[in-house]
Scaffold this motif. Structure first.
Motif, short mmCIF file in Angstrom:
data_model
loop_
_atom_site.label_atom_id
_atom_site.label_comp_id
_atom_site.label_asym_id
_atom_site.label_seq_id
_atom_site.Cartn_x
_atom_site.Cartn_y
_atom_site.Cartn_z
N LYS A 20 0.29 2.05 -2.93
CA LYS A 20 -0.34 1.16 -1.95
C LYS A 20 -1.80 0.90 -2.27
N THR A 21 -2.52 1.95 -2.58
CA THR A 21 -3.98 1.81 -2.79
C THR A 21 -4.29 0.94 -4.00
N LYS A 22 -3.55 1.16 -5.07
CA LYS A 22 -3.80 0.37 -6.28
C LYS A 22 -3.38 -1.09 -6.09
N ALA A 23 -2.31 -1.31 -5.33
CA ALA A 23 -1.86 -2.68 -5.05
C ALA A 23 -2.91 -3.40 -4.19
N LEU A 24 -3.46 -2.71 -3.21
CA LEU A 24 -4.50 -3.31 -2.37
C LEU A 24 -5.76 -3.59 -3.18
N ARG B 36 -1.65 -18.23 -3.91
CA ARG B 36 -0.86 -17.16 -3.33
C ARG B 36 -0.40 -16.22 -4.44
N ALA B 37 -0.31 -14.94 -4.09
CA ALA B 37 0.13 -13.94 -5.06
C ALA B 37 0.66 -12.73 -4.31
N PHE B 38 1.60 -12.02 -4.92
CA PHE B 38 2.17 -10.80 -4.35
C PHE B 38 1.83 -9.63 -5.25
N PHE B 39 1.38 -8.54 -4.64
CA PHE B 39 1.02 -7.33 -5.38
C PHE B 39 1.88 -6.20 -4.84
N GLY B 40 2.95 -5.89 -5.57
CA GLY B 40 3.92 -4.88 -5.14
C GLY B 40 3.44 -3.47 -5.41
N ASP B 41 3.81 -2.56 -4.51
CA ASP B 41 3.44 -1.15 -4.67
C ASP B 41 4.00 -0.57 -5.96
N ARG C 215 0.07 -7.18 4.66
CA ARG C 215 0.94 -6.10 4.18
C ARG C 215 2.38 -6.46 4.49
N ILE C 216 3.28 -6.27 3.52
CA ILE C 216 4.70 -6.53 3.70
C ILE C 216 5.46 -5.23 3.43
N ASP C 217 6.19 -4.75 4.44
CA ASP C 217 7.08 -3.59 4.30
C ASP C 217 8.42 -4.00 4.87
N GLN C 218 9.32 -4.41 4.00
CA GLN C 218 10.62 -4.91 4.43
C GLN C 218 11.70 -4.05 3.78
N GLU C 219 12.23 -3.10 4.57
CA GLU C 219 13.20 -2.14 4.06
C GLU C 219 14.50 -2.81 3.58
N ALA C 220 14.94 -3.84 4.28
CA ALA C 220 16.22 -4.47 3.96
C ALA C 220 16.24 -5.01 2.53
N THR C 221 15.12 -5.56 2.07
CA THR C 221 15.06 -6.11 0.72
C THR C 221 14.27 -5.21 -0.23
N ARG C 222 13.87 -4.05 0.25
CA ARG C 222 13.07 -3.09 -0.52
C ARG C 222 11.80 -3.74 -1.07
N THR C 223 11.15 -4.51 -0.22
CA THR C 223 9.91 -5.19 -0.60
C THR C 223 8.74 -4.50 0.08
#
Length: 105
Positions: A88-92, A77-82, A47-55
């Protein structure tokens, strides 16, 4: 020397039998576990929650390989953004589906 109430209580609990000590330890652990439950998505999903970059989202990595420079990197590798997947649930869910698809190959 003056002892505080907590020190006296700790001393008294040390003198008691082992069964009651075990019960008190279990009770104290369950209180902390209940206040902050921790979930693991799946091996390879972070899980990535990075407020500074709004990621905000899930990053999936699987199968490491050596590059031509001699360093290691994930083969898949792949990223699934909220925001992209509607929460969150759909991204997971999407991350788990992708991971299952990649591991079936």
């Amino acid at each position: 020397m003056v002892r505080s109430k907590t020190t006296k209580a700790k001393s008294a609990s040390r003198k008691s039998t082992g069964s009651s000590r075990t019960a008190s330890r279990t009770a104290s652990r369950s209180k902390t576990a209940a206040s902050a439950p921790r979930r693991r998505a799946a091996p390879g999903i972070s899980r990535i929650d990075q407020e500074a970059t709004r990621t905000h989202g899930y990053f999936v990595r699987l199968g490491y390989e050596r590059t031509s420079q001699g360093t290691w990197r994930p083969r898949h590798r792949a990223f699934f953004g909220d925001a992209s997947y509607g929460g969150k649930t759909k991204a997971l869910r999407a991350a788990k589906e992708w991971l299952a698809e990649v591991t079936d190959d």
